[in-house]
Structures are given as structure tokens and as C-alpha cells.
Design a protein around this motif. Structure first.
Motif, short mmCIF file in Angstrom:
data_model
loop_
_atom_site.label_atom_id
_atom_site.label_comp_id
_atom_site.label_asym_id
_atom_site.label_seq_id
_atom_site.Cartn_x
_atom_site.Cartn_y
_atom_site.Cartn_z
N ILE A 170 -0.25 42.89 11.46
CA ILE A 170 -0.33 41.46 11.18
C ILE A 170 -1.41 40.82 12.05
CG2 ILE A 170 0.93 39.28 11.29
CD1 ILE A 170 3.47 40.95 10.69
N LYS A 227 -4.10 42.20 13.14
CA LYS A 227 -5.41 42.52 12.55
C LYS A 227 -5.69 41.65 11.34
CE LYS A 227 -6.26 47.32 13.79
NZ LYS A 227 -6.08 48.69 13.27
N ALA A 228 -4.65 41.48 10.51
CA ALA A 228 -4.83 40.69 9.30
C ALA A 228 -5.19 39.25 9.66
CB ALA A 228 -3.56 40.73 8.45
N GLN A 229 -4.51 38.70 10.67
CA GLN A 229 -4.80 37.31 11.04
C GLN A 229 -6.15 37.21 11.75
OE1 GLN A 229 -3.05 35.70 9.33
NE2 GLN A 229 -0.88 35.56 9.78
N GLU A 230 -6.49 38.25 12.50
CA GLU A 230 -7.82 38.24 13.12
C GLU A 230 -8.90 38.20 12.05
OE1 GLU A 230 -8.90 40.90 16.51
OE2 GLU A 230 -6.76 41.23 16.56
N SER A 231 -8.64 38.88 10.94
CA SER A 231 -9.60 38.85 9.83
C SER A 231 -9.72 37.44 9.26
CB SER A 231 -9.16 39.80 8.72
OG SER A 231 -9.13 41.10 9.19
N ARG A 232 -8.66 36.65 9.43
CA ARG A 232 -8.71 35.27 8.94
C ARG A 232 -9.21 34.32 10.03
NH1 ARG A 232 -4.22 32.82 5.39
NH2 ARG A 232 -2.55 33.72 6.62
N GLY A 233 -9.81 34.89 11.06
CA GLY A 233 -10.44 34.04 12.06
C GLY A 233 -9.56 33.64 13.22
N VAL A 234 -8.37 34.21 13.32
CA VAL A 234 -7.52 33.91 14.46
C VAL A 234 -8.10 34.59 15.69
CG1 VAL A 234 -5.29 34.42 15.51
CG2 VAL A 234 -5.40 33.54 13.20
N ASP A 235 -8.16 33.85 16.79
CA ASP A 235 -8.67 34.43 18.02
C ASP A 235 -7.57 34.36 19.06
OD1 ASP A 235 -10.08 35.30 20.16
OD2 ASP A 235 -11.91 34.26 19.56
N MET A 287 -1.02 28.15 17.50
CA MET A 287 -1.16 28.45 16.07
C MET A 287 -1.32 29.97 15.88
SD MET A 287 -0.90 26.42 13.73
CE MET A 287 -1.07 26.38 11.96
N SER A 306 1.17 32.39 13.87
CA SER A 306 0.72 33.16 12.71
C SER A 306 1.10 34.63 12.84
CB SER A 306 -0.79 33.03 12.53
OG SER A 306 -1.47 33.83 13.47
N VAL A 346 5.81 34.37 12.83
CA VAL A 346 6.50 34.05 11.57
C VAL A 346 6.51 35.25 10.61
CG1 VAL A 346 6.52 32.56 9.54
CG2 VAL A 346 6.11 31.58 11.79
N PRO A 347 5.34 35.87 10.34
CA PRO A 347 5.39 37.03 9.45
C PRO A 347 6.23 38.18 10.01
CG PRO A 347 3.13 36.28 9.71
CD PRO A 347 3.95 35.54 10.71
N VAL A 386 9.83 37.34 9.34
CA VAL A 386 10.13 37.48 7.91
C VAL A 386 10.31 38.95 7.56
CG1 VAL A 386 9.20 37.17 5.60
CG2 VAL A 386 8.97 35.35 7.28
N ASN A 388 -15.37 44.64 9.86
CA ASN A 388 -15.39 43.35 10.55
C ASN A 388 -14.93 43.50 12.00
OD1 ASN A 388 -12.68 43.63 10.26
ND2 ASN A 388 -12.32 41.63 9.34
N LEU A 415 -12.65 45.03 13.56
CA LEU A 415 -11.26 45.10 14.02
C LEU A 415 -11.10 46.36 14.84
CD1 LEU A 415 -9.12 44.02 10.97
CD2 LEU A 415 -9.45 42.82 13.11
N PHE A 470 -5.99 43.16 3.60
CA PHE A 470 -5.25 44.36 3.97
C PHE A 470 -4.37 44.86 2.84
CE2 PHE A 470 -6.65 43.52 8.09
CZ PHE A 470 -6.42 44.64 8.83
N TYR A 516 2.34 40.10 3.60
CA TYR A 516 3.11 39.98 4.85
C TYR A 516 2.42 39.14 5.90
CZ TYR A 516 6.17 43.44 2.88
OH TYR A 516 7.05 44.08 2.06
N GLN A 517 1.22 38.61 5.59
CA GLN A 517 0.56 37.80 6.61
C GLN A 517 0.75 36.30 6.35
OE1 GLN A 517 -3.12 39.54 5.59
NE2 GLN A 517 -4.02 37.65 4.90
N PHE A 556 2.38 32.71 6.47
CA PHE A 556 3.28 32.13 7.47
C PHE A 556 3.42 30.63 7.41
CE2 PHE A 556 0.60 30.05 10.64
CZ PHE A 556 -0.64 30.45 10.20
N ASN A 603 -9.94 28.02 10.66
CA ASN A 603 -10.23 28.81 11.85
C ASN A 603 -11.73 28.98 12.07
OD1 ASN A 603 -7.74 29.42 12.93
ND2 ASN A 603 -7.39 31.05 11.46
N PHE A 604 -12.48 28.92 10.97
CA PHE A 604 -13.92 29.10 11.10
C PHE A 604 -14.63 27.76 11.22
CE2 PHE A 604 -12.73 33.15 9.04
CZ PHE A 604 -13.13 33.97 10.07
N MET A 621 -12.37 31.64 2.59
CA MET A 621 -13.33 31.74 3.69
C MET A 621 -14.75 31.93 3.16
SD MET A 621 -10.94 34.26 5.95
CE MET A 621 -12.31 35.33 6.32
#
Lengths: 268, 283
Positions: free
Chosen positions: A177, A179-187, A198, A202, A205-206, A209, B54, B56, B91, B96-97, B99, B113-114, B162
Motif C-alpha cells: 500500500i 508503494k501504491a500511495q507513493e506512486s500517487r505522490g505521497v511522500d 494525510m 492513506s 485506512v486501506p 479495511v 518510477n 519505487l 498496482f 486496496y489503496q 481510502f 499531491n503533485f 495525475m
């Protein structure tokens, strides 16, 4: 996160690994009690030597033990600061512009740290040398005499074994999760306080769930296979005390009895 | 801007008893503006490759050039955010991501975020949701109440919002019904043809590879076993046998007919072409 050593089983072929898990748990509890007997530095030195022998017998690397202790460094600093601020007994060690550091502050901290370090090494030794499944079987066995007074031994053991079983799964899941959120720009490292909250949200919560989802699925799967907590069941794996278990327990009891004796008679 | 892997290796948990080399000195160049399929058995290293795109995962050896950025083994890349905005990674089981409280908020999370403003992010989220086929009745619903397929769409919309130049998808159709899978692949094709996005798809479904992709990369035990155009890959059935891949139905049919003595050229890749070739043979 992959480097977490606390509670991790290390598959090795050693005497300690082969011992009966029940014997190991009894020995661990006895030693933990012994640590709380105030026997002074000599007593702790003897216990430490005993434990290090066990670590050596279990073929564990000192490096591994050190890794388990690392999180303690923070604890040590914290204790030191509190003690230095609070304890005002003993003689003055250092005097910086009227701010006095007393000897007891240092010694008290040292005392607590020695105890904590020994406790962590003992528990790490147990979990590193015993398969989680064996551990739960042992817990169930050791708790079963208390069934008479209504302790649900089997349920407790089942809960523990499920919890242990899902630690790696949840770690993996949280990593995924993340990694997935990092891909969405979470730092997770940088950003303002609000962004960090935040970011953690992020992740949590997942994770929640999916944990509930998993718990639900597992419960259904168990019921589908006719699981009944009150059911009478036999075990495939039978635990048996052999000579080495008796020898080990004898050593541990001997050591603790010796320590208590010296304490009572006041030799140490 | 092509994507280039130069002598890239990746080892998981190095220097521990659990060390595992997932990629072994791979060289790979992916052309811009194409749909490339990455295929291979489970555990062959597909997902590992994809997660390098990217940053990761960082290579333990070698370097990767993605969208004018170089990811090296020796230094942590700066400005990761800029890279992650350009390369959108979806992914496996992305549902599952999710929230946020509402679907719209969840999809707008990425662009926000960007550094996109609140209103613009909402605008982008609405656009992305439209693309995946979810209308405004969904905006205020909780993403956790949706069906599996709908969740998947919301998650993919979260990446599309994005507006990345390169879109990387790790098994986007796994667990979807055939109809939903087809819609999903159609969406990626549209993004490629209409918006010129470079698309990389990890998949097990050879039918999808045949129908939608331009190029095929076969990964085998941490190595690139093959990198050919789709036509080349499906024209020569022996390539698939070599890669241990079960060919799509139409290719199996072609091979079977050829074995029975029908004169069908290897260039036949679709049902229509097969019918045409058969008619010609009969006449």
C-alpha cells in the motif's frame, strides 16, 4: 521494514532449536523472574554469561542480537534524560554551571537498561529458536491446567497463532500500500505536518479495511471447514520432554535458586 | 523519450540469508507511444521491472533512463515527485489503496499531491472518472461501498487524474469479468491512440496481448528472454513454445489447421484474416 528482527524465527539446526518449546517457555519465565531479583552487578553478570552461552548454543549471530537491541538505544537516552532531571541522590558526578548530575541517575539508568537488555535477549532467543506454531502449541499445553478455572486455553492459543501468522502478511500488505500511495505522490519522509498526517492516513485506512476483510474471509473459511473452538481435537505433532530439556531446566532452576540463595544469605 | 534499462540488476534483501536476485543485468529499450506487453511466468521478475520505472525500487546495479531522468544504483534520485507524476503506476489489485471518504476526493488525491490546486484536481478527477466510465452519481459515494470492478476503475482513475505521460499497469484485468477486462483494455488503447500515452502492461492474458499491444517483452528468470513486435511474436508459434506460453485461441486454431494440411500463412492473426485465408484455400 524487512529488517525487523523482534519475534522473527531463524531456522537453524541447534540444540536450543530442538528443545521442547514448553521447556523453553518455562525457562524463559524463570529467567525473567530472576532478572527482577536485585542481585547486583555480579548477579547480572552471571545471568548475562548464562544467556550468552544459550545464544551461542542456538548458533545465533551476535549481529542478530544486536539488531534486536537497537531500538533500545532510544529508550536508553530517554531514561537517562528523565533520571538525570529527577534523581538527586548519591554524590555529584558533574557540575555544569550549577546543574548537577548525580551518580544515582547514571547507575539507576544503567540498572534498568541491563534488565531490559537481558529481557529482550531472552525473549528474542525464544522466538528466534522456536517456530511460531510450536510456540502456540506450547502455550496451549501450559495453559491447559487452568481450563478448570475457565481459562479458554485453546482459544487463546488459536488467537496467538493467527496473530503470529498474519504479521508477515500485514507487513507485506503495508509495504504494498505504501508503494501504491507513493506512486500517487505521497511522500512519507518530507512535507508539512498536514501532508504527513494525510500520508499516514492513506496508509492506515486501506490497511484497516483489508485487515477486516481478511479476518472476515478467514472466519468464513474456518467455519466452512467445520471449525468449532469447543471441539475435541488431537494433534499431529506430539511434544515430548527428553533428556536435554530436563538438563536445560535443571541448569536454569539451579542458576535462579543459587541467585535467590545468595540474595537471601546476603553474600552478594 | 524512450525508457531504457542498462545492465540493471535488482537483489531483494541483499547480504541476508533471504537474499534473492530478481533481475540479472537486463538491457531493455521501450519505444515511446506504444503499448508494450510484459509477459512471463509468476516470479520471473515482471513486477520488479515495473517498480523500477518510477523509482519505487532502485536498481542494485546499472541504471535506468526514464523521461529524461536517470535512476542509478549509486545515488538516490532527486526530485522523485516529478518522475512519479510522469510515470503513473497502477498496482495489481489497486482497489486496496482507496481510502478517502468520497470517490471524487480519492481520485483527486494524486493530482493534489503533485501540487495541483483543489479545483483543478477536482476537474481532473471528474475527467478521469468519465474516462473509466463512472458518472457523477458516483462522485459523493464512498469508494469502499463499490463492487470489485468499480473499485478497480476508481483506482485506475486515481492514476489517470495525475495525467502521466507513461502509464504502467501491473495485471490491470486480473480478477475482472471478461466484459470488464475488455472495457479496461479498450480504455488503455484509447489513451494510447488518442492521447499518445506510452503504455506498459504486465499481463497473463495472451488474447489481450494479441488484440491491443504493439510489442511483447518476455521475461524469464530475471532476464529478458525476448523483445519483439507483436506480429513477430504471434507469427512464429515456436517463439511462444520456447517462452512456455499458451498461444491465443486464434493462433492455436491456425496452427491446428496448418498441421492438418491447410495452406494458411503465418501472418494470419485475426478471425477475419483466418476466414479469408480459408476461403482462398477452398476456392
Amino acid at each position: 521494514m524487512k529488517n525487523i528482527v523482534l519475534g522473527r524465527y531463524i531456522p537453524l539446526d541447534s540444540v536450543i532449536h530442538k528443545m521442547d518449546p514448553r521447556a523453553k517457555i518455562i525457562a524463559m519465565i524463570t529467567l525473567l523472574v530472576a532478572i527482577f531479583i536485585d542481585t547486583g552487578y555480579i548477579g547480572y553478570g552471571i545471568i548475562a554469561a548464562f544467556i550468552l552461552c544459550a545464544v551461542f548454543l542456538a548458533k545465533l549471530k551476535l549481529d542478530f542480537v544486536w539488531k534486536a537491541l537497537k531500538p533500545m538505544l532510544f529508550m536508553l537516552c530517554f531514561l537517562l534524560v528523565i533520571n538525570v532531571l529527577v534523581l538527586k541522590t548519591g554524590y555529584v558526578l558533574v557540575d555544569i554551571f550549577g546543574f548537577k548530575i548525580y551518580s544515582d541517575a547514571i547507575f539507576q539508568t544503567l540498572y534498568i537498561v541491563i534488565r531490559l537488555v537481558l529481557m529482550i535477549i531472552i525473549t528474542t532467543l525464544l522466538t528466534a529458536s522456536t517456530k511460531p506454531m510450536d510456540l502456540t502449541i506450547a502455550i496451549e499445553d501450559l495453559l491447559s491446567p487452568f481450563k478448570v478455572i475457565g481459562v479458554p486455553a485453546h482459544d487463546i492459543a488459536m488467537m496467538i497463532s493467527i496473530a503470529l501468522r498474519f504479521i508477515p502478511t500485514l507487513l507485506e500488505e503495508s509495504q504494498r500500500i505504501m508503494k501504491a500511495q507513493e506512486s500517487r505522490g505521497v511522500d512519507l519522509q518530507e512535507g508539512s505536518f498536514k501532508e504527513k498526517v494525510m500520508a499516514i492516513l492513506s496508509l492506515i485506512v486501506p490497511l484497516f479495511v483489508s485487515s477486516f476483510q481478511r479476518a472476515d474471509d478467514l472466519a468464513n473459511a474456518m467455519e466452512a471447514r467445520g471449525y468449532n473452538p469447543g471441539g475435541k481435537r488431537v494433534r499431529y505433532k506430539q511434544l515430548k520432554f527428553v533428556l536435554r530439556d530436563y538438563i536445560m531446566l535443571l541448569c536454569v532452576f539451579g542458576l535462579v535458586a543459587g541467585l535467590i540463595a545468595t540474595k537471601v544469605t546476603g553474600i552478594l | 523519450m524512450p525508457i531504457e534499462f542498462k545492465q540493471v540488476s535488482h537483489e531483494y534483501s541483499p547480504n541476508t540469508p533471504f537474499a534473492y536476485k530478481a533481475l540479472n543485468e537486463i538491457d531493455l529499450e521501450l519505444a515511446e507511444g506504444k503499448i508494450t506487453a510484459i509477459v512471463g511466468a509468476t516470479g520471473s521478475g515482471k513486477t520488479t521491472i515495473v517498480q523500477h520505472l518510477n523509482a519505487l525500487l532502485l536498481p542494485t546495479q546499472g541504471e535506468i533512463v526514464v523521461v529524461d531522468k536517470t535512476i542509478k544504483s549509486t545515488e538516490k534520485p532527486k526530485n522523485l515527485k516529478a518522475l512519479r507524476k510522469q510515470v503513473g503506476l497502477v498496482f495489481q489489485f489497486p482497489e486496496y489503496q482507496l481510502f478517502e471518504e468520497t470517490i471524487l476526493k480519492d481520485v483527486a488525491f494524486g493530482p493534489k499531491n503533485f501540487g495541483v490546486s483543489e479545483e483543478d484536481a477536482q476537474e481532473k478527477a471528474k475527467e478521469a472518472l468519465k474516462m473509466v466510465g463512472l458518472d457523477e452519481t458516483f462522485y459523493e459515494r464512498s469508494p469502499l461501498d463499490l463492487s470489485g470492478g468499480q473499485k478497480r476503475r476508481v483506482a485506475i482513475a486515481g492514476i489517470l487524474a495525475m495525467d502521466p505521460q507513461v502509464l504502467v499497469l501491473d495485471e490491470p484485468t486480473a480478477g475482472l469479468d471478461p466484459q470488464g477486462a475488455k472495457q479496461m483494455m479498450g480504455l488503455f488503447e484509447m489513451l494510447n491512440k488518442k492521447h499518445g500515452k506510452t503504455i506498459l502492461v504486465v499481463t497473463h492474458d495472451m488474447e489481450h496481448v494479441l488484440d491491443y499491444c504493439d510489442e511483447v517483452v518476455v521475461v524469464e528468470r530475471g532476464k529478458i528472454a525476448m523483445h519483439v513486435s507483436k506480429e513477430e511474436f504471434f507469427e512464429d508459434a515456436s517463439l511462444m513454445v520456447k517462452a512456455n506460453i499458451n498461444p491465443p485461441a486464434i493462433i492455436r486454431m491456425r496452427t491446428m489447421l496448418q498441421e492438418k494440411g491447410f495452406a494458411i500463412p503465418n501472418t494470419v492473426l485475426s478471425l477475419e484474416a483466418l476466414v479469408k485465408a480459408l476461403k482462398k484455400g477452398v476456392a
